[in-house]
Design a protein around this motif. Structure first.
Motif, PDB file in Angstrom:
ATOM      1  N   ALA A 272      67.872  58.507  31.288  1.00 61.20           N
ATOM      2  CA  ALA A 272      67.629  59.283  30.159  1.00 61.20           C
ATOM      3  C   ALA A 272      69.199  60.046  29.786  1.00 61.20           C
ATOM      4  CB  ALA A 272      66.508  60.368  30.207  1.00 61.20           C
ATOM      5  N   ALA A 273      69.560  60.653  30.762  1.00 65.03           N
ATOM      6  CA  ALA A 273      70.912  61.557  31.005  1.00 65.03           C
ATOM      7  C   ALA A 273      72.063  60.270  30.696  1.00 65.03           C
ATOM      8  CB  ALA A 273      71.034  62.237  32.391  1.00 65.03           C
ATOM      9  N   PHE A 274      71.962  59.313  31.462  1.00 65.03           N
ATOM     10  CA  PHE A 274      72.905  58.199  31.551  1.00 65.03           C
ATOM     11  C   PHE A 274      72.867  57.712  29.667  1.00 65.03           C
ATOM     12  CE2 PHE A 274      73.018  57.123  36.128  1.00 65.03           C
ATOM     13  CZ  PHE A 274      73.540  58.171  36.389  1.00 65.03           C
ATOM     14  N   ALA A 275      71.667  57.283  29.416  1.00 65.44           N
ATOM     15  CA  ALA A 275      71.659  56.762  27.937  1.00 65.44           C
ATOM     16  C   ALA A 275      72.078  57.739  26.892  1.00 65.44           C
ATOM     17  CB  ALA A 275      70.272  56.505  27.601  1.00 65.44           C
ATOM     18  N   THR A 276      71.946  59.151  27.229  1.00 67.31           N
ATOM     19  CA  THR A 276      72.487  60.133  26.072  1.00 67.31           C
ATOM     20  C   THR A 276      73.885  59.876  26.151  1.00 67.31           C
ATOM     21  OG1 THR A 276      70.695  61.469  26.686  1.00 67.31           O
ATOM     22  CG2 THR A 276      72.553  62.521  25.276  1.00 67.31           C
ATOM     23  N   ARG A 363      78.794  64.809  18.144  1.00 67.55           N
ATOM     24  CA  ARG A 363      77.721  64.481  17.035  1.00 67.55           C
ATOM     25  C   ARG A 363      76.858  65.649  16.845  1.00 67.55           C
ATOM     26  NH1 ARG A 363      74.531  59.515  19.787  1.00 67.55           N
ATOM     27  NH2 ARG A 363      73.261  59.828  17.829  1.00 67.55           N
ATOM     28  N   GLY A 364      76.461  65.868  15.296  1.00 66.04           N
ATOM     29  CA  GLY A 364      75.582  66.957  15.011  1.00 66.04           C
ATOM     30  C   GLY A 364      76.093  68.447  15.356  1.00 66.04           C
ATOM     31  N   LEU A 365      77.430  68.671  15.365  1.00 62.94           N
ATOM     32  CA  LEU A 365      77.886  70.036  15.782  1.00 62.94           C
ATOM     33  C   LEU A 365      78.595  70.377  14.314  1.00 62.94           C
ATOM     34  CD1 LEU A 365      79.938  69.541  19.160  1.00 62.94           C
ATOM     35  CD2 LEU A 365      77.513  70.590  18.887  1.00 62.94           C
ATOM     36  N   GLU A 366      78.448  71.788  14.446  1.00 64.68           N
ATOM     37  CA  GLU A 366      79.133  72.535  13.248  1.00 64.68           C
ATOM     38  C   GLU A 366      80.502  72.548  13.477  1.00 64.68           C
ATOM     39  OE1 GLU A 366      77.731  73.366  10.673  1.00 64.68           O
ATOM     40  OE2 GLU A 366      75.640  72.956  10.963  1.00 64.68           O
ATOM     41  N   THR A 367      81.234  71.929  12.486  1.00 71.70           N
ATOM     42  CA  THR A 367      82.984  71.932  12.758  1.00 71.70           C
ATOM     43  C   THR A 367      83.781  73.203  12.235  1.00 71.70           C
ATOM     44  OG1 THR A 367      83.088  70.758  10.900  1.00 71.70           O
ATOM     45  CG2 THR A 367      82.637  69.415  12.928  1.00 71.70           C
ATOM     46  N   LEU A 406      75.197  63.013  12.622  1.00 72.66           N
ATOM     47  CA  LEU A 406      74.080  62.272  13.249  1.00 72.66           C
ATOM     48  C   LEU A 406      73.817  62.730  14.822  1.00 72.66           C
ATOM     49  CD1 LEU A 406      71.823  59.875  12.617  1.00 72.66           C
ATOM     50  CD2 LEU A 406      73.405  58.385  13.820  1.00 72.66           C
ATOM     51  N   LYS A 407      72.604  63.202  14.862  1.00 70.59           N
ATOM     52  CA  LYS A 407      72.449  64.162  16.137  1.00 70.59           C
ATOM     53  C   LYS A 407      71.923  62.946  17.179  1.00 70.59           C
ATOM     54  CE  LYS A 407      71.856  68.648  15.146  1.00 70.59           C
ATOM     55  NZ  LYS A 407      70.978  70.019  15.046  1.00 70.59           N
ATOM     56  N   PHE A 408      71.583  63.123  18.461  1.00 67.34           N
ATOM     57  CA  PHE A 408      70.981  62.230  19.430  1.00 67.34           C
ATOM     58  C   PHE A 408      69.425  62.381  19.010  1.00 67.34           C
ATOM     59  CE2 PHE A 408      69.266  61.008  23.572  1.00 67.34           C
ATOM     60  CZ  PHE A 408      69.786  59.600  23.705  1.00 67.34           C
ATOM     61  N   SER A 416      61.376  65.436  28.977  1.00 65.12           N
ATOM     62  CA  SER A 416      61.836  66.903  28.956  1.00 65.12           C
ATOM     63  C   SER A 416      63.246  67.524  29.630  1.00 65.12           C
ATOM     64  CB  SER A 416      60.835  67.693  28.698  1.00 65.12           C
ATOM     65  OG  SER A 416      59.997  67.345  27.637  1.00 65.12           O
ATOM     66  N   ILE A 417      64.260  66.885  29.427  1.00 65.76           N
ATOM     67  CA  ILE A 417      65.335  67.176  30.407  1.00 65.76           C
ATOM     68  C   ILE A 417      66.478  68.042  29.840  1.00 65.76           C
ATOM     69  CG2 ILE A 417      65.131  65.199  31.605  1.00 65.76           C
ATOM     70  CD1 ILE A 417      67.644  64.167  30.329  1.00 65.76           C
ATOM     71  N   TYR A 418      66.267  68.235  28.555  1.00 68.86           N
ATOM     72  CA  TYR A 418      67.063  69.231  27.670  1.00 68.86           C
ATOM     73  C   TYR A 418      66.413  70.558  27.503  1.00 68.86           C
ATOM     74  CZ  TYR A 418      70.063  65.187  27.647  1.00 68.86           C
ATOM     75  OH  TYR A 418      70.575  63.840  28.161  1.00 68.86           O
ATOM     76  N   ALA A 419      66.844  71.683  28.036  1.00 66.36           N
ATOM     77  CA  ALA A 419      66.187  72.933  27.536  1.00 66.36           C
ATOM     78  C   ALA A 419      66.405  73.261  26.044  1.00 66.36           C
ATOM     79  CB  ALA A 419      66.695  74.187  28.165  1.00 66.36           C
ATOM     80  N   ASP A 420      67.603  72.861  25.464  1.00 60.94           N
ATOM     81  CA  ASP A 420      67.848  73.231  23.942  1.00 60.94           C
ATOM     82  C   ASP A 420      67.017  72.078  23.016  1.00 60.94           C
ATOM     83  OD1 ASP A 420      69.545  75.171  24.841  1.00 60.94           O
ATOM     84  OD2 ASP A 420      71.059  74.040  24.806  1.00 60.94           O
ATOM     85  N   GLY A 421      66.186  71.082  23.649  1.00 60.04           N
ATOM     86  CA  GLY A 421      65.676  70.137  22.896  1.00 60.04           C
ATOM     87  C   GLY A 421      64.157  70.163  22.845  1.00 60.04           C
ATOM     88  N   THR A 422      63.659  71.097  23.614  1.00 64.18           N
ATOM     89  CA  THR A 422      62.295  71.276  23.481  1.00 64.18           C
ATOM     90  C   THR A 422      61.643  71.473  22.073  1.00 64.18           C
ATOM     91  OG1 THR A 422      62.338  72.869  25.598  1.00 64.18           O
ATOM     92  CG2 THR A 422      60.375  72.762  24.369  1.00 64.18           C
ATOM     93  N   ASP A 423      60.665  70.684  21.869  1.00 64.57           N
ATOM     94  CA  ASP A 423      59.948  70.779  20.685  1.00 64.57           C
ATOM     95  C   ASP A 423      60.985  70.306  19.526  1.00 64.57           C
ATOM     96  OD1 ASP A 423      57.645  71.636  21.862  1.00 64.57           O
ATOM     97  OD2 ASP A 423      58.161  73.664  21.714  1.00 64.57           O
ATOM     98  N   ARG A 424      61.949  69.367  19.904  1.00 58.67           N
ATOM     99  CA  ARG A 424      62.868  69.009  18.747  1.00 58.67           C
ATOM    100  C   ARG A 424      62.954  67.677  18.584  1.00 58.67           C
ATOM    101  NH1 ARG A 424      68.216  72.332  18.246  1.00 58.67           N
ATOM    102  NH2 ARG A 424      68.298  70.938  16.249  1.00 58.67           N
ATOM    103  N   THR A 425      63.201  66.903  17.646  1.00 61.78           N
ATOM    104  CA  THR A 425      63.518  65.373  17.312  1.00 61.78           C
ATOM    105  C   THR A 425      64.743  64.782  17.809  1.00 61.78           C
ATOM    106  OG1 THR A 425      63.758  65.634  15.099  1.00 61.78           O
ATOM    107  CG2 THR A 425      61.350  65.297  15.846  1.00 61.78           C
ATOM    108  N   ASP A 426      65.645  65.969  17.818  1.00 62.83           N
ATOM    109  CA  ASP A 426      67.159  65.575  18.080  1.00 62.83           C
ATOM    110  C   ASP A 426      68.199  66.463  18.542  1.00 62.83           C
ATOM    111  OD1 ASP A 426      67.613  67.323  15.851  1.00 62.83           O
ATOM    112  OD2 ASP A 426      67.711  65.515  14.455  1.00 62.83           O
ATOM    113  N   ILE A 427      69.015  66.339  19.080  1.00 63.94           N
ATOM    114  CA  ILE A 427      69.838  67.285  19.683  1.00 63.94           C
ATOM    115  C   ILE A 427      71.323  67.209  19.597  1.00 63.94           C
ATOM    116  CG2 ILE A 427      70.138  66.245  22.019  1.00 63.94           C
ATOM    117  CD1 ILE A 427      69.505  69.042  23.203  1.00 63.94           C
ATOM    118  N   SER A 428      72.431  68.007  19.335  1.00 67.39           N
ATOM    119  CA  SER A 428      73.713  67.694  19.386  1.00 67.39           C
ATOM    120  C   SER A 428      74.201  67.428  20.675  1.00 67.39           C
ATOM    121  CB  SER A 428      74.308  68.998  18.669  1.00 67.39           C
ATOM    122  OG  SER A 428      74.112  70.355  19.886  1.00 67.39           O
TER     123      SER A 428
END
Length: 488
Positions: A272-276, A363-367, A406-408, A416-428
């Motif tokens: 999962a980490a490699f795929a991201t 991707r998915g970051l505020e610039t 477009l976020k990941f 659930s390997i990303y703490a910032d992605g808990t209960d979310r459908t995508d992540i930057s």
């Protein structure tokens, strides 16, 4: 591949940011319905596909009829059928087939990679190699030479690339390049390098990438660790002479960011980490034309990284969530996947890093908050970027060529390997591919610790190959303070 399916749009009013035809192929199923399946060929050992069947629901009627008609003509006598008990599909796969809400996957419920895949594959995409069995204790598939011998044997009997790979190439109107993924620290490294040699002969002008995966070394004996490093050394030396770009990937031991939790013993977590990282760093090559986007090819990335002509080994870093926002190319931010055999070059941390070529993608970051920093960087580098020998930076930001909202996507099959992605459908996500001076010392260390374990007749070739790879990352523009860069 399981993440890419979420990019599809199913309404004429929706416009997709991704060109689906790059990684997916249109076809016709057995019942005449249209199909859209991945452009891929997957090799695995006996038992490696788990419950995944070669003939799936989209093609089963036609293939079953064909096989039943051909069987009588092959043997006229009595036959005895011996069947190994099939692997029972996971509860998650059963729910997908039934169209019900799937249960949450766990490390204990995931046995094979097919337990969490969400797509159908063309029957020609799945190739099982029966000469070796998955996780065999009697004849483990763990030596580089085993992989080379297996490929040569199979290729002699039946041209593998022509049989398995060419049909997918002939369907492409314009093939941008070839991406291959393989573990490099076991026998698959030998199999992959032999395959790359054939692909290079068949498609000499094509851009070929190799994402070289490494297995975690926790609880691995000293002998096994040495064997894996030896396999890695042979794979790197051979692949760098054939592929357009080689990117080694490994999960650092005890060096992960606080917002990343990966169980190194779980292939599900590690993949999962490699795929991201892989999917995010190459996303620009699959973006649809339009909406201020210009197509970027795999060759464009290689040219930005390989500024010296022989730098075919690159380093990949990634920041996710809060680490991505902070900028993982800062010291201590994000995760660094480059660690050949878990080796650290001598005094690597104290050596000044010089970058030859760098490709940043976000991707998915505020610039908005980064504009000021980018302006400062542009002004600071305005003079130095004009000097011959200075690093080539290609920053994919809104001011340049690529910065996508477009976020990941985090599907329900994702751990659930990303703490910032808990209960979310995508992540930057932010990734950085780079060729830099820190690569050379690690290659030299790998060479010094593995050359003695290679058979004598192959030792000189391997040693020279790794030396050539390391020499491509020498900082020729330094002031003579790199005496620690000498061969170990």
């Amino acid at each position: 591949m399981r993440e890419v399916e979420s990019y599809f749009t199913y309404s004429n009013k929706e416009e997709s940011l991704v060109d689906h035809n790059v990684h997916w192929r249109a076809g016709i199923g057995a019942d005449g319905s249209e199909t859209f399946l991945p452009r891929t060929v997957i090799y695995d050992l006996k038992g490696g596909f788990g419950s995944l069947r070669k003939i799936n629901a989209l093609y089963e009627p036609g293939y079953e009829t064909g096989h039943s008609e051909a069987a009588p003509s092959l043997w006229s006598g009595q036959s005895v059928l011996q069947k190994q008990p099939p692997v029972e599909p996971s509860a998650y796969q059963k729910s997908l087939d039934a169209g019900t809400e799937p249960p949450r996957l766990t490390t204990s419920s995931v046995r094979y990679w097919s337990d969490f895949t969400r797509v159908f594959y063309h029957p020609k995409s799945l190739v099982q190699l029966y000469d070796f069995e998955l996780n065999s204790s009697i004849r483990p598939f763990e030596r580089y030479s085993m992989g080379t011998e297996l490929f040569q044997m199979l290729d002699k009997e039946d041209d593998i690339a022509d049989r398995d790979f060419r049909p997918f190439v002939e369907e492409c109107d314009r093939m941008q390049g070839i991406q291959t993924l393989a573990t490099l620290d076991d026998a698959w490294g030998g199999f992959a390098t032999q395959y790359l040699d054939v692909l290079r002969d068949e498609y000499p002008k094509s851009c070929i990438w190799l994402w070289g995966l490494q297995s975690p070394m926790l609880d691995v004996s000293r002998e096994k660790r040495q064997l894996r490093m030896s396999n890695m050394a042979q794979s790197i030396a051979q692949a760098c002479s054939t592929a357009s770009m080689v990117v080694p990937l490994s999960i650092p031991e005890g060096e992960l960011p606080r917002n990343l939790t990966v169980d190194p013993r779980s292939p599900w977590h590690v993949s999962a980490a490699f795929a991201t990282a892989i999917e995010s760093s190459t996303l620009e090559t699959r973006m649809a034309v339009g909406r201020h986007q210009q197509p970027t090819s795999m060759w464009d990335i290689v040219e930005s990284l390989n500024t010296g002509g022989e730098q075919t080994l690159s380093r990949l870093r990634m920041g996710v969530g809060s680490s991505a926002s902070a900028g993982q190319d800062q010291e201590g931010e994000g995760v660094d996947f480059f660690d050949l055999g878990r080796l650290k070059g001598p005094r690597e941390k104290s050596r000044k890093r010089r970058v030859f070529g760098q490709m940043s993608s976000q991707r998915g970051l505020e610039t908005g908050s980064d504009d000021a920093d980018d302006d400062k960087e542009e002004k600071a580098d305005a003079r130095t970027r004009r000097l011959v020998g200075d690093p080539v930076y290609r920053r994919l930001t809104s001011e340049h060529s690529f910065d996508t909202p477009l976020k990941f996507p985090l599907l329900d099959s994702f751990p659930s390997i990303y703490a910032d992605g808990t209960d979310r459908t995508d992540i930057s996500v932010r990734t950085v591919l780079s060729t830099e001076t820190t690569i050379g010392p690690q290659v030299k260390t790998l060479k010094s610790l593995t050359s003695w374990s290679i058979p004598l007749d192959e030792r000189e070739v391997l040693s020279n190959g790794l030396a050539d790879v390391a020499d491509a990352y020498q900082d020729d523009w330094s002031s003579g303070s790199d005496e620690d860069d000498d061969d170990l």
